[in-house]
Write a protein that holds these residues in place. Structure first.
Motif, PDB file in Angstrom:
ATOM      1  N   THR A  74      39.418  34.005  33.392  1.00 23.33           N
ATOM      2  CA  THR A  74      39.864  32.613  33.422  1.00 23.33           C
ATOM      3  C   THR A  74      39.961  32.084  34.843  1.00 23.33           C
ATOM      4  N   ASP A  75      39.850  30.760  34.953  1.00 22.32           N
ATOM      5  CA  ASP A  75      40.082  30.106  36.238  1.00 22.32           C
ATOM      6  C   ASP A  75      41.526  29.641  36.359  1.00 22.32           C
ATOM      7  N   GLN A  76      42.360  30.024  35.385  1.00 24.74           N
ATOM      8  CA  GLN A  76      43.789  29.698  35.424  1.00 24.74           C
ATOM      9  C   GLN A  76      44.632  30.961  35.294  1.00 24.74           C
ATOM     10  N   PRO A  77      44.454  31.921  36.173  1.00 29.17           N
ATOM     11  CA  PRO A  77      45.169  33.193  36.012  1.00 29.17           C
ATOM     12  C   PRO A  77      46.686  33.047  36.025  1.00 29.17           C
ATOM     13  N   GLU A  78      47.195  32.062  36.790  1.00 27.77           N
ATOM     14  CA  GLU A  78      48.645  31.896  36.901  1.00 27.77           C
ATOM     15  C   GLU A  78      49.281  31.501  35.566  1.00 27.77           C
ATOM     16  N   ALA A  79      48.497  30.900  34.669  1.00 27.15           N
ATOM     17  CA  ALA A  79      49.032  30.487  33.361  1.00 27.15           C
ATOM     18  C   ALA A  79      49.329  31.679  32.472  1.00 27.15           C
ATOM     19  N   PHE A  80      48.827  32.862  32.854  1.00 27.03           N
ATOM     20  CA  PHE A  80      49.022  34.054  32.027  1.00 27.03           C
ATOM     21  C   PHE A  80      49.845  35.119  32.750  1.00 27.03           C
ATOM     22  N   ASP A  81      50.549  34.710  33.773  1.00 26.13           N
ATOM     23  CA  ASP A  81      51.447  35.638  34.460  1.00 26.13           C
ATOM     24  C   ASP A  81      52.470  36.188  33.467  1.00 26.13           C
ATOM     25  N   GLY A  82      52.630  37.505  33.461  1.00 33.69           N
ATOM     26  CA  GLY A  82      53.606  38.126  32.576  1.00 33.69           C
ATOM     27  C   GLY A  82      53.086  38.482  31.199  1.00 33.69           C
ATOM     28  N   TRP A  83      51.891  38.047  30.869  1.00 37.01           N
ATOM     29  CA  TRP A  83      51.311  38.395  29.565  1.00 37.01           C
ATOM     30  C   TRP A  83      50.772  39.827  29.632  1.00 37.01           C
ATOM     31  N   PRO A  84      50.883  40.592  28.524  1.00 42.01           N
ATOM     32  CA  PRO A  84      50.477  42.013  28.534  1.00 42.01           C
ATOM     33  C   PRO A  84      48.977  42.195  28.393  1.00 42.01           C
ATOM     34  N   ILE A  85      48.246  41.587  29.289  1.00 41.92           N
ATOM     35  CA  ILE A  85      46.786  41.627  29.269  1.00 41.92           C
ATOM     36  C   ILE A  85      46.292  41.815  30.693  1.00 41.92           C
ATOM     37  N   THR A  86      45.013  42.146  30.829  1.00 38.55           N
ATOM     38  CA  THR A  86      44.365  42.193  32.138  1.00 38.55           C
ATOM     39  C   THR A  86      43.710  40.844  32.388  1.00 38.55           C
ATOM     40  N   VAL A  87      44.110  40.182  33.461  1.00 43.08           N
ATOM     41  CA  VAL A  87      43.568  38.865  33.783  1.00 43.08           C
ATOM     42  C   VAL A  87      42.596  39.004  34.948  1.00 43.08           C
ATOM     43  N   LEU A  88      41.368  38.538  34.740  1.00 47.73           N
ATOM     44  CA  LEU A  88      40.335  38.574  35.787  1.00 47.73           C
ATOM     45  C   LEU A  88      40.052  37.148  36.222  1.00 47.73           C
ATOM     46  N   PRO A  89      40.478  36.762  37.435  1.00 46.26           N
ATOM     47  CA  PRO A  89      40.297  35.376  37.897  1.00 46.26           C
ATOM     48  C   PRO A  89      38.822  35.023  38.085  1.00 46.26           C
ATOM     49  N   LEU A  90      38.480  33.802  37.717  1.00 42.88           N
ATOM     50  CA  LEU A  90      37.131  33.287  37.912  1.00 42.88           C
ATOM     51  C   LEU A  90      37.178  32.146  38.919  1.00 42.88           C
ATOM     52  N   SER A  91      36.311  32.188  39.900  1.00 44.04           N
ATOM     53  CA  SER A  91      36.245  31.121  40.900  1.00 44.04           C
ATOM     54  C   SER A  91      35.329  30.006  40.394  1.00 44.04           C
ATOM     55  N   ALA A  92      35.458  28.853  41.030  1.00 43.06           N
ATOM     56  CA  ALA A  92      34.581  27.733  40.695  1.00 43.06           C
ATOM     57  C   ALA A  92      33.126  28.098  40.985  1.00 43.06           C
ATOM     58  N   GLU A  93      32.918  28.908  42.016  1.00 42.81           N
ATOM     59  CA  GLU A  93      31.552  29.327  42.365  1.00 42.81           C
ATOM     60  C   GLU A  93      30.957  30.188  41.268  1.00 42.81           C
ATOM     61  N   THR A  94      31.766  31.112  40.713  1.00 44.68           N
ATOM     62  CA  THR A  94      31.276  31.975  39.633  1.00 44.68           C
ATOM     63  C   THR A  94      30.953  31.150  38.397  1.00 44.68           C
ATOM     64  N   LEU A  95      31.848  30.250  38.022  1.00 44.22           N
ATOM     65  CA  LEU A  95      31.599  29.415  36.842  1.00 44.22           C
ATOM     66  C   LEU A  95      30.365  28.548  37.036  1.00 44.22           C
ATOM     67  N   GLY A  96      30.153  28.075  38.259  1.00 47.39           N
ATOM     68  CA  GLY A  96      28.961  27.291  38.545  1.00 47.39           C
ATOM     69  C   GLY A  96      27.697  28.116  38.423  1.00 47.39           C
ATOM     70  N   ALA A  97      27.738  29.340  38.954  1.00 49.28           N
ATOM     71  CA  ALA A  97      26.573  30.229  38.866  1.00 49.28           C
ATOM     72  C   ALA A  97      26.295  30.598  37.420  1.00 49.28           C
ATOM     73  N   TRP A  98      27.358  30.819  36.645  1.00 45.35           N
ATOM     74  CA  TRP A  98      27.191  31.199  35.241  1.00 45.35           C
ATOM     75  C   TRP A  98      26.610  30.044  34.412  1.00 45.35           C
TER      76      TRP A  98
END
Length: 335
Positions: A40-64
């Motif tokens: 996600t590009d909103q990693p802070e929204a999932f702080d404290g959730w029992p999951i692995t959060v992998l941040p996505l940059s705007a550059e990555t989303l653009g390339a994808w």
């Protein structure tokens, strides 16, 4: 791992992702069976959730997204990247809610077997649909038309082993070739994946979850009520609390369905649809979540009424259903 992708700042998609994760957690019997990963590009929204959060940059989303501008190319890229992270990965769209323990689905994934949400139609059926015509013409012109029996799957669930992650390379290549058709065929990504799965063994996942893509707005309304009540921060009680939210939308009781069929026998199907959605909104559901859907159902009823002729006898019969319902009469007046 269960694997999700969520990007953009719309609250409804964040609620989708969080509620889907909650449904997986509440159904999971053994925490050691699988982990949950979110890109996600909103990693802070999932702080404290029992999951692995992998941040996505705007550059990555653009390339994808790629040069062709087809936004769902990002999903194929996320599946490809996610498949590298675990021996077995099941990608899940955020607009899903689990009905059973997701661990059951991992048993269906092997090097020789893929998992998809559900089979939708064959290429023979799809190629007769008008919105496929440009892609059909394109493939015919290049002598690349697939076998009529090729199965097209909904990619709301896509499960594979790490050893098979490379098939997404082929799918992404097809997406790039077909990107010009993305304006008329929004499902280019799942068609490309289906092409790459031709000749391989594929099983379905839809008995374990509800992929509610066609009725999103009702689930969005229910999740808004849930998160307004409980907040979006994670706590150990949240998965259990989510059981109060219906996994599926209700149907009218059998008695009402039979009554409508009898009452509107000989009338057009639109009149029955109007009555169906009126009654869905009128039901006393004893649920704040379904109550949130009330005016959405009524809005559909009012829209469908516009398709009836003003002098049509169906309108008189319909009016008999709500002639003493001041709430619905006020709603109609407001519309």
């Amino acid at each position: 791992q269960l694997h999700y992708l969520m990007y953009g700042d719309k609250a409804v998609y964040r609620h989708e992702a969080k509620f889907s994760i909650l449904s997986a957690l509440r159904r999971r019997k053994n925490p050691a069976d699988f982990t949950i990963t979110l890109m996600t590009d909103q990693p802070e929204a999932f702080d404290g959730w029992p999951i692995t959060v992998l941040p996505l940059s705007a550059e990555t989303l653009g390339a994808w997204q790629g040069a062709g501008g087809y936004c769902h190319r990002r999903k194929a890229c996320a599946i490809q990247a996610g498949a590298e992270l675990a021996g077995k990965t099941i990608f899940v769209d955020t607009d899903t809610v689990f009905l059973k323990d997701p661990a059951q689905l991992f048993k269906r994934v092997s090097d020789d077997q893929f998992l998809m949400d559900e089979f939708e139609l064959s290429w023979a059926q799809a190629s007769r649909r008008s919105w496929y015509s440009s892609l059909v013409t394109h493939l015919d012109a290049e002598n690349k038309a697939p076998a009529p029996a090729l199965k097209l799957f909904n990619s709301g669930v896509c499960g594979m082993t790490k050893a098979n992650g490379h098939i997404l390379e082929g799918a992404i290549s097809l997406i790039d070739q077909w990107a010009p058709h993305g304006a008329t065929i929004l499902t280019i990504e799942q068609i490309a994946i289906s092409f790459m799965l031709y000749g391989r063994k594929v099983v379905e996942a839809n008995d374990c979850l509800n992929h509610y893509y066609s009725v999103k707005r009702y689930h969005h309304a229910m999740y808004r009520v849930f998160f307004d009540k409980h907040g979006e921060s994670y706590c150990d009680d949240l998965p259990e609390a989510s059981f109060a939210v219906p996994d599926r939308l209700p149907k009218n009781p059998l008695f009402d369905r039979l009554r409508l069929k009898w009452t509107f026998m000989g009338h057009c199907s639109t009149s029955r649809k109007v009555a169906k959605f009126y009654l869905l909104g009128k039901r006393d559901n004893n649920s704040p979540y379904l109550e949130a859907c009330k005016f959405l159902w009524w809005a559909v009823a009012v829209e469908e009424m516009k398709n009836l002729e003003p002098a049509e006898k169906s309108l008189k019969k319909l009016a008999g259903l709500w002639q003493e319902d001041s709430g619905f009469l006020s709603f109609i007046k407001g519309k």
